[in-house]
Design a protein around this motif. Structure first.
Motif, PDB file in Angstrom:
ATOM      1  N   ASP A 206       0.767  -1.238   0.089  1.00 25.70           N
ATOM      2  CA  ASP A 206       0.056   0.071  -0.049  1.00 25.70           C
ATOM      3  C   ASP A 206       0.885   1.088   0.104  1.00 25.70           C
ATOM      4  OD1 ASP A 206      -2.378  -1.523   0.026  1.00 25.70           O
ATOM      5  OD2 ASP A 206      -2.468  -1.716   2.367  1.00 25.70           O
ATOM      6  N   MET A 207       2.201   1.205  -0.233  1.00 26.61           N
ATOM      7  CA  MET A 207       2.938   2.218  -0.077  1.00 26.61           C
ATOM      8  C   MET A 207       2.503   3.325  -1.130  1.00 26.61           C
ATOM      9  SD  MET A 207       6.734   1.274  -1.193  1.00 26.61           S
ATOM     10  CE  MET A 207       7.270   1.017  -2.846  1.00 26.61           C
ATOM     11  N   ILE A 208       2.174   2.873  -2.285  1.00 21.55           N
ATOM     12  CA  ILE A 208       1.735   3.840  -3.409  1.00 21.55           C
ATOM     13  C   ILE A 208       0.518   4.843  -2.851  1.00 21.55           C
ATOM     14  CG2 ILE A 208       1.106   3.953  -5.859  1.00 21.55           C
ATOM     15  CD1 ILE A 208       3.688   2.891  -5.317  1.00 21.55           C
ATOM     16  N   THR A 209      -0.442   4.068  -2.194  1.00 22.11           N
ATOM     17  CA  THR A 209      -1.575   4.715  -1.815  1.00 22.11           C
ATOM     18  C   THR A 209      -1.758   5.284  -0.503  1.00 22.11           C
ATOM     19  OG1 THR A 209      -2.772   2.843  -1.415  1.00 22.11           O
ATOM     20  CG2 THR A 209      -3.308   3.775  -3.445  1.00 22.11           C
TER      21      THR A 209
ATOM     22  N   THR B  41       4.298  -4.332  -8.893  1.00 22.81           N
ATOM     23  CA  THR B  41       3.969  -3.675  -9.773  1.00 22.81           C
ATOM     24  C   THR B  41       5.311  -2.778 -10.311  1.00 22.81           C
ATOM     25  OG1 THR B  41       3.459  -1.714  -8.579  1.00 22.81           O
ATOM     26  CG2 THR B  41       1.746  -3.294  -9.151  1.00 22.81           C
ATOM     27  N   LYS B  42       5.327  -2.313 -11.393  1.00 17.98           N
ATOM     28  CA  LYS B  42       6.532  -1.460 -11.745  1.00 17.98           C
ATOM     29  C   LYS B  42       6.743  -0.161 -10.880  1.00 17.98           C
ATOM     30  CE  LYS B  42       9.651   0.342 -14.746  1.00 17.98           C
ATOM     31  NZ  LYS B  42      10.966  -0.071 -14.538  1.00 17.98           N
ATOM     32  N   GLU B  43       5.539   0.345 -10.551  1.00 17.19           N
ATOM     33  CA  GLU B  43       5.109   1.194  -9.697  1.00 17.19           C
ATOM     34  C   GLU B  43       5.969   1.222  -8.405  1.00 17.19           C
ATOM     35  OE1 GLU B  43       1.873   4.947  -8.941  1.00 17.19           O
ATOM     36  OE2 GLU B  43       1.289   3.013  -9.115  1.00 17.19           O
ATOM     37  N   HIS B  44       5.735   0.064  -7.562  1.00 14.99           N
ATOM     38  CA  HIS B  44       6.262  -0.422  -6.419  1.00 14.99           C
ATOM     39  C   HIS B  44       7.810  -0.296  -6.595  1.00 14.99           C
ATOM     40  CE1 HIS B  44       2.954  -2.971  -5.080  1.00 14.99           C
ATOM     41  NE2 HIS B  44       3.068  -1.924  -4.729  1.00 14.99           N
ATOM     42  N   LEU B  45       8.454  -0.956  -7.901  1.00 12.16           N
ATOM     43  CA  LEU B  45       9.710  -1.125  -8.115  1.00 12.16           C
ATOM     44  C   LEU B  45      10.506   0.135  -8.257  1.00 12.16           C
ATOM     45  CD1 LEU B  45      12.303  -2.640  -8.648  1.00 12.16           C
ATOM     46  CD2 LEU B  45      11.653  -2.752 -10.946  1.00 12.16           C
TER      47      LEU B  45
ATOM     48  N   GLY C  41       9.572 -10.407  -5.570  1.00 12.64           N
ATOM     49  CA  GLY C  41       7.830 -10.366  -5.601  1.00 12.64           C
ATOM     50  C   GLY C  41       7.254 -10.759  -7.083  1.00 12.64           C
ATOM     51  N   TYR C  42       5.994 -10.936  -7.129  1.00 13.94           N
ATOM     52  CA  TYR C  42       5.264 -11.466  -8.609  1.00 13.94           C
ATOM     53  C   TYR C  42       5.760 -10.514  -9.663  1.00 13.94           C
ATOM     54  CZ  TYR C  42       2.507 -14.976  -6.192  1.00 13.94           C
ATOM     55  OH  TYR C  42       2.038 -15.895  -5.237  1.00 13.94           O
ATOM     56  N   TYR C  43       6.288  -9.211  -9.353  1.00 14.87           N
ATOM     57  CA  TYR C  43       6.679  -8.401 -10.585  1.00 14.87           C
ATOM     58  C   TYR C  43       7.626  -9.033 -11.307  1.00 14.87           C
ATOM     59  CZ  TYR C  43       8.290  -4.629 -13.307  1.00 14.87           C
ATOM     60  OH  TYR C  43       8.864  -3.842 -14.474  1.00 14.87           O
ATOM     61  N   PHE C  44       8.644  -9.929 -10.817  1.00 11.22           N
ATOM     62  CA  PHE C  44       9.519 -10.398 -11.420  1.00 11.22           C
ATOM     63  C   PHE C  44       9.314 -12.038 -11.687  1.00 11.22           C
ATOM     64  CE2 PHE C  44      11.262  -7.478  -8.362  1.00 11.22           C
ATOM     65  CZ  PHE C  44      11.845  -6.567  -9.074  1.00 11.22           C
ATOM     66  N   SER C  45       8.503 -12.760 -10.826  1.00  9.06           N
ATOM     67  CA  SER C  45       8.304 -14.078 -11.134  1.00  9.06           C
ATOM     68  C   SER C  45       7.309 -14.514  -9.961  1.00  9.06           C
ATOM     69  CB  SER C  45       9.458 -15.067 -11.235  1.00  9.06           C
ATOM     70  OG  SER C  45       9.065 -16.271 -11.475  1.00  9.06           O
TER      71      SER C  45
END
Length: 119
Positions: free
Chosen positions: A53-56, A85-89, A102-106
């Motif tokens: 939730d760091m984005i929101t 997500t790319k945004e997290h990264l 995380g799932y963004y990578f695999s």
């Protein structure tokens, strides 16, 4: 930790053998700022609950910033768990996080599939 002195001595012996110690799920459960000065850690892993939730949620973002800053001051590497997500990264890269998982990578895969991906 039921017997902190004994366990910390064991961790120090393990580190002296060349292993790296990671404090998992930092910021939740039994993790404590006191462990940062007692445990001979090489890195801390930020729990996915903060990353999700760091984005929101500004409070989660501020906590992630604080954890990364504390780690840097103490010469520890930082791993962010739950990067989806790319945004997290992108946020984590801007904040100076060293590693992400995380799932963004695999998604988790069986060992054999992992080896195939490496090739």
């Amino acid at each position: 930790m039921k017997n902190p002195e004994k366990n910390i001595a064991r961790l120090k012996a393990i580190k002296e053998m060349g292993f790296k110690i990671s404090i998992d799920d930092f910021g939740t459960g039994y993790s404590s700022l006191n462990y940062l000065k007692l445990i001979p850690a090489s890195e801390i892993k930020i729990d996915r609950t903060f990353i999700n939730d760091m984005i929101t949620d500004n409070n989660d973002l501020e906590l992630v910033k604080i954890i990364i800053n504390i780690a840097k001051i103490m010469n520890l590497k930082v791993v962010a768990e739950g990067v989806e997500t790319k945004e997290h990264l992108t946020f984590l890269q801007i904040l100076g996080c060293d590693y992400a998982q995380g799932y963004y990578f695999s998604k988790p895969v069986p060992f054999e599939e992992f080896i195939k991906k490496l090739k």
